[in-house]
Design an enzyme around this catalytic site. Structure first.
Site: not given
Ligand code: CAA
Length: 390
Positions: A129, A131, A374
Site C-alpha cells: 500500500l 509509498e 499498519e
Molecule cells: N473500511 C472500509 N472502507 C473504509 C474504511 C474502513 N475501515 N475507512 C474508510 N473507508 C472508506 C471511506 O468510507 C471512504 O469511502 P467513500 O469515499 O466511498 O466514502 C474511503 O474509504 C476513504 O476514506 P477516508 O476519506 O477516511 O480516507 P482518508 O484518506 O481520509 O484516510 C486513513 C484514511 C485512515 C488516514 C488511512 O489512509 C490510513 O489508515 N492511513 C494509514 C495507512 C496505513 O495504515 N498503512 C499501513 C501500511 S501496511 C503495513 O504497515 C504493513 C506492514 O508493514 C506489516
C-alpha cells in the site's frame, strides 16, 4: 454459563494451540532469534518449522486448503511466535495481511489460484500500500495501473513492504483513475515470479525486526490480466482499509507476544539477581514495576481478543459496526504497552539489559515498530476519533 453464550475468552482448543505453538517456538525458533537479529537475515528455520507445523498461514480457510483457524487462534499463533522472535511472527502475520484483500473482495478464481500455495507453504503473500510520499496519507499514492487491451499495466514504487523479496505474491494498490481520489484506486494481485517487471529495492537498515526484510517493490511495466484485479475497479482503497480492520489486530498480537517475552524474561531475572544481600525481586519497587507491566499487558490482551472475535464475526459476514474502532484501539494500546513493558524489562536488567547478551534490548527495539506500522498510533487515534464523532 451456557455453551453458546457469546464470549471472547479463548476456548480449550485455543489454549491447546497456545501450548503447542509455545513448544514449537521455544524449540525451533527461539534458538535462532538473536542470530537472525544480529545478522539481519531471514529466519528460514522459523519458516521451515512453521510450515512443518502448519502454522505459517493458519487463517486460510479449509475450503482453500488452509488450516481454517479463526481470528483468535491466529492471534494466539502470532503472539506465541512473537514471544520468542518478532521477525518470525511476521510470517503468519504478513501472510494474513497479504491475503485478506483476496479473502474479502477477490473473485473465486483469485482465491482458488492464490490461497492454495500460501496454505501449502509454497509461497508467501505481502501487502503493498505505502509509498515514499504516501505513508499515513495512503490515498496519496502515485503507482499507476493503466488499462491496456485485456489487462492492466502497473508502474510505480511501493515502499516499506514487509517480507518483500521473500514473498512471491503481492496485493498492490494502484491508481486506475487519477481524477477520482481514493475512489480511483484499485487492488491487484501481482505474482513476482510470473509477472515480468517486478524488482526489489535494497533491504532497509532498521532498528528492529531485522530478520524480516523490508524493501521497495518496484513495478516497471508489469502487465497483469484483468482478472487479477481484486474486487471492482475503484474499490481498492476501501479493500485496503477494510483489510487493516482485521490485521491491525494481528499487529496487536505481535506486540503482546513481544511484551510477554520481555516480561517472562524479566521475572526470571529478578528472582536470580541478588543485590544488597537479597534477590532484587524482594524489593517492592521492583514488584510494583512487574505488577504494572503484567496488569497493562493483560488489559491489552483482553481488548485484542475481544477485537479478534469481532474480526471473525465480520469475516463470517456479520455486520460489526465497531470493528474499525476496536481494531485501531487494540493495535494502539497493545503496541504502546509493548513499548513500555520492554523498556521496563531492560530497566529491570540494568546494565545487562542494555547489552546484546540478553534478549530484552532486542525485544525493546522490535516493539518500536508496532507503534509505527499498519498505521502509526497517531493514525489509530485519528481513526478512533472519527468513529466516535461520525
Ligand atoms: N473500511 C472500509 N472502507 C473504509 C474504511 C474502513 N475501515 N475507512 C474508510 N473507508 C472508506 C471511506 O468510507 C471512504 O469511502 P467513500 O469515499 O466511498 O466514502 C474511503 O474509504 C476513504 O476514506 P477516508 O476519506 O477516511 O480516507 P482518508 O484518506 O481520509 O484516510 C486513513 C484514511 C485512515 C488516514 C488511512 O489512509 C490510513 O489508515 N492511513 C494509514 C495507512 C496505513 O495504515 N498503512 C499501513 C501500511 S501496511 C503495513 O504497515 C504493513 C506492514 O508493514 C506489516
Amino acid at each position: 454459563m451456557s455453551a453458546d453464550f457469546p464470549t471472547y475468552a479463548p476456548s480449550e482448543e485455543h489454549e491447546l494451540l497456545r501450548s503447542s505453538v509455545r513448544e514449537l517456538a521455544e524449540a525451533k525458533i527461539a534458538p535462532f532469534a538473536a542470530e537472525v537479529d544480529e545478522e539481519s537475515r531471514f529466519p528460514q528455520e522459523a519458516l521451515d518449522a512453521l510450515v512443518a507445523g502448519d502454522l505459517h498461514a493458519v487463517h486460510v480457510p479449509e475450503s482453500y486448503g488452509g488450516a481454517g483457524a479463526d481470528a483468535l487462534a491466529t492471534v494466539v499463533v502470532i503472539e506465541e511466535v512473537a514471544r520468542v522472535c518478532a521477525s518470525s511472527s511476521l510470517i503468519p502475520a504478513v501472510n494474513k495481511l497479504g491475503t485478506v484483500p483476496v479473502l474479502l473482495a477477490g473473485s473465486e478464481g483469485l482465491k482458488e489460484r492464490f490461497l492454495g500455495p500460501v496454505a501449502r507453504g509454497e509461497a508467501m503473500f505481502s501487502y503493498a500500500l505505502s509509498e515514499a510520499e504516501a505513508g499515513s496519507d495512503a490515498a496519496g499514492m502515485k503507482t499507476r495501473a493503466v488499462r491496456e487491451g485485456d489487462g492492466w499495466v502497473l508502474n510505480g514504487t511501493k515502499m516499506w513492504i514487509t517480507n518483500a523479496g521473500v514473498s512471491r505474491f503481492y496485493t498492490v494498490m494502484a491508481v486506475t483513475d487519477p481524477s477520482a481520489g481514493a475512489r480511483g484506486i484499485s487492488a491487484f494481485v501481482v505474482d513476482s515470479e510470473q509477472d515480468a517487471g517486478v524488482s526489489f529495492g535494497p533491504k532497509e537498515r532498521k532498528l528492529g525486526i531485522k530478520g524480516s526484510p523490508t524493501r521497495q517493490v518496484v513495478l516497471e511495466g508489469v502487465r497483469v490480466p484483468a482478472d487479477r484485479m481484486i474486487g471492482a475497479e475503484g474499490t481498492g482503497f476501501k479493500t485496503a482499509l477494510a483489510t487493516l480492520d482485521h490485521t491491525r489486530i494481528t499487529i496487536a498480537a505481535q506486540a503482546l507476544g513481544i511484551a510477554q517475552g520481555a516480561l517472562d524474561f524479566a521475572v526470571g531475572y529478578v528472582k536470580q539477581r541478588r543485590q544488597f544481600g537479597k534477590a532484587i525481586a524482594d524489593f517492592q519497587g521492583v514488584q510494583f514495576m512487574l505488577a504494572d507491566m503484567a496488569m497493562r499487558l493483560e488489559g491489552a490482551r483482553q481488548l485484542t481478543y475481544h477485537a479478534a472475535v469481532k474480526s471473525e464475526r465480520a469475516m463470517a459476514g456479520e455486520r460489526v459496526p465497531d470493528l474499525t474502532f476496536v481494531s485501531s484501539a487494540c493495535k494502539a494500546l497493545a503496541s504502546d504497552v509493548a513499548m513500555d513493558v520492554t523498556t521496563d524489562a531492560v530497566q529491570l536488567l540494568g546494565g545487562y539489559g542494555y547489552t546484546r547478551d540478553f534478549p530484552v534490548e532486542r525485544m525493546m527495539r522490535d516493539a518500536k515498530i508496532t507503534q509505527i506500522y499498519e498505521g502509526t498510533n497517531q493514525i489509530q487515534r485519528m481513526v478512533m476519533a472519527r468513529q466516535l464523532l461520525k
